[in-house]
Design an enzyme around this catalytic site. Structure first.
Site, PDB file in Angstrom:
ATOM      1  N   ASP A 137      -0.500   5.096   0.923  1.00 14.20           N
ATOM      2  CA  ASP A 137      -0.841   6.120   1.913  1.00 14.20           C
ATOM      3  C   ASP A 137      -0.998   5.552   3.316  1.00 14.20           C
ATOM      4  O   ASP A 137      -1.714   4.562   3.521  1.00 14.20           O
ATOM      5  CB  ASP A 137      -2.129   6.840   1.504  1.00 14.20           C
ATOM      6  CG  ASP A 137      -1.933   7.629   0.224  1.00 14.20           C
ATOM      7  OD1 ASP A 137      -1.134   8.579   0.245  1.00 14.20           O
ATOM      8  OD2 ASP A 137      -2.559   7.273  -0.788  1.00 14.20           O
TER       9      ASP A 137
ATOM     10  N   ASP B   6       0.841  -1.196   0.000  1.00 14.73           N
ATOM     11  CA  ASP B   6       0.000   0.000   0.000  1.00 14.73           C
ATOM     12  C   ASP B   6       0.881   1.252   0.000  1.00 14.73           C
ATOM     13  O   ASP B   6       2.074   1.190   0.305  1.00 14.73           O
ATOM     14  CB  ASP B   6      -0.905  -0.036   1.232  1.00 14.73           C
ATOM     15  CG  ASP B   6      -1.773   1.203   1.364  1.00 14.73           C
ATOM     16  OD1 ASP B   6      -2.400   1.598   0.370  1.00 14.73           O
ATOM     17  OD2 ASP B   6      -1.800   1.789   2.460  1.00 14.73           O
TER      18      ASP B   6
END
EC number: 3.1.3.16
Length: 263
Positions: free
Chosen positions: A101, A99
């Site tokens: 953010d 991922d």
């Protein structure tokens, strides 16, 4: 398009406490204008409020809608997978989906004095500046992960923001592919990363993500990480490296990941 909707984030609890305090104070003084201003200050970078126990609808929208669930169940794998064929260099390696953010970086439309990157993003004819902080030890983490695994960036944010951030963040070509919001499945109000759509054997796929909602279809493949905002003393990425070194040598991931999550 609302400029905050290009980034999919989880809330910063410290900022939420400030919002709650300001709202209570405004209510007591019956000053509605002050209350509205308090909300607007923080709404610029708290664009997605997510409860990990109850999954509320996400108000973010995308110009390219992601696949939608079928009859309340996860959609079937597509005829064409999201990832290309494995290269010779990565043959035999496990695939790690990472991922962006609050896992590797934290981004905000509010100016940050110590930002590592400032990324201009054009939305509806207006250029907005996105201020990006790198999580501590992210460079070392990415370089080592690139040696051990086939690494894929998978974010629920839009490509117009995430792609230039990835260009600046990944200077070593660690990410073999980049997947964005349009590759997610919109399921019960969340952008879910359906690992069955990648085109890799699931018993050799790992997802590293701060949001459990992102991997609700395949929780047994997850390495959960704490959401990161601005703690420059954080060492989670560095602490994970010995675990991943060992995991890269295992025949399959399920048993090891189950033991990891139970600790």
């Amino acid at each position: 398009m609302d400029h905050m909707s290009i980034i999919t984030q989880v809330p910063n609890t410290k900022e939420e406490e400030i919002i709650s305090f300001n709202q209570d104070k405004a209510s007591q003084s019956n000053n509605s204008l002050k209350k509205q201003r308090s909300r607007s200050i923080f709404s610029t970078f708290l664009c997605c409020f997510r409860n990990y126990n109850v999954e509320p609808p996400v108000t973010n929208t995308s110009s390219v809608p992601p696949p939608v669930e079928e009859n309340g169940s996860p959609p079937k794998p597509p005829a064409k997978y999201l990832l290309p064929e494995t290269t010779i260099t990565d043959y035999g390696k496990k695939c790690v989906v990472i991922d962006l953010d609050e896992t590797l970086v934290h981004s905000s439309f509010k100016p940050i004095s110590n930002a590592d990157f400032i990324v201009p993003v054009e939305i509806d004819g207006t250029v907005h500046q996105v201020y990006v902080l790198k999580r501590p030890h992210v460079d070392e983490f990415l370089q080592k992960m690139g040696e051990l695994f086939e690494c894929v960036l998978f974010t629920a944010s839009l490509a117009k923001y995430a792609d230039p951030v990835a260009d600046l963040l990944d200077q070593w070509g660690v990410f073999r592919a980049r997947l964005f919001r349009e590759s997610c499945v919109f399921h019960r109000g969340n952008y879910v990363k359906d690992l069955s759509r990648l085109g890799r054997e699931l018993n050799n796929v790992i997802i590293v993500d701060n949001s459990p909602a992102s991997y609700i279809f395949h929780p047994e493949n997850a390495v959960p990480v704490q959401s990161w905002f601005d703690d420059m003393n954080d060492t989670e990425l560095l602490d994970l490296l010995p675990f991943f070194e060992g995991l890269s040598k295992e025949e399959e991931v399920y048993g090891v990941l189950q033991n990891f999550r139970s600790r």
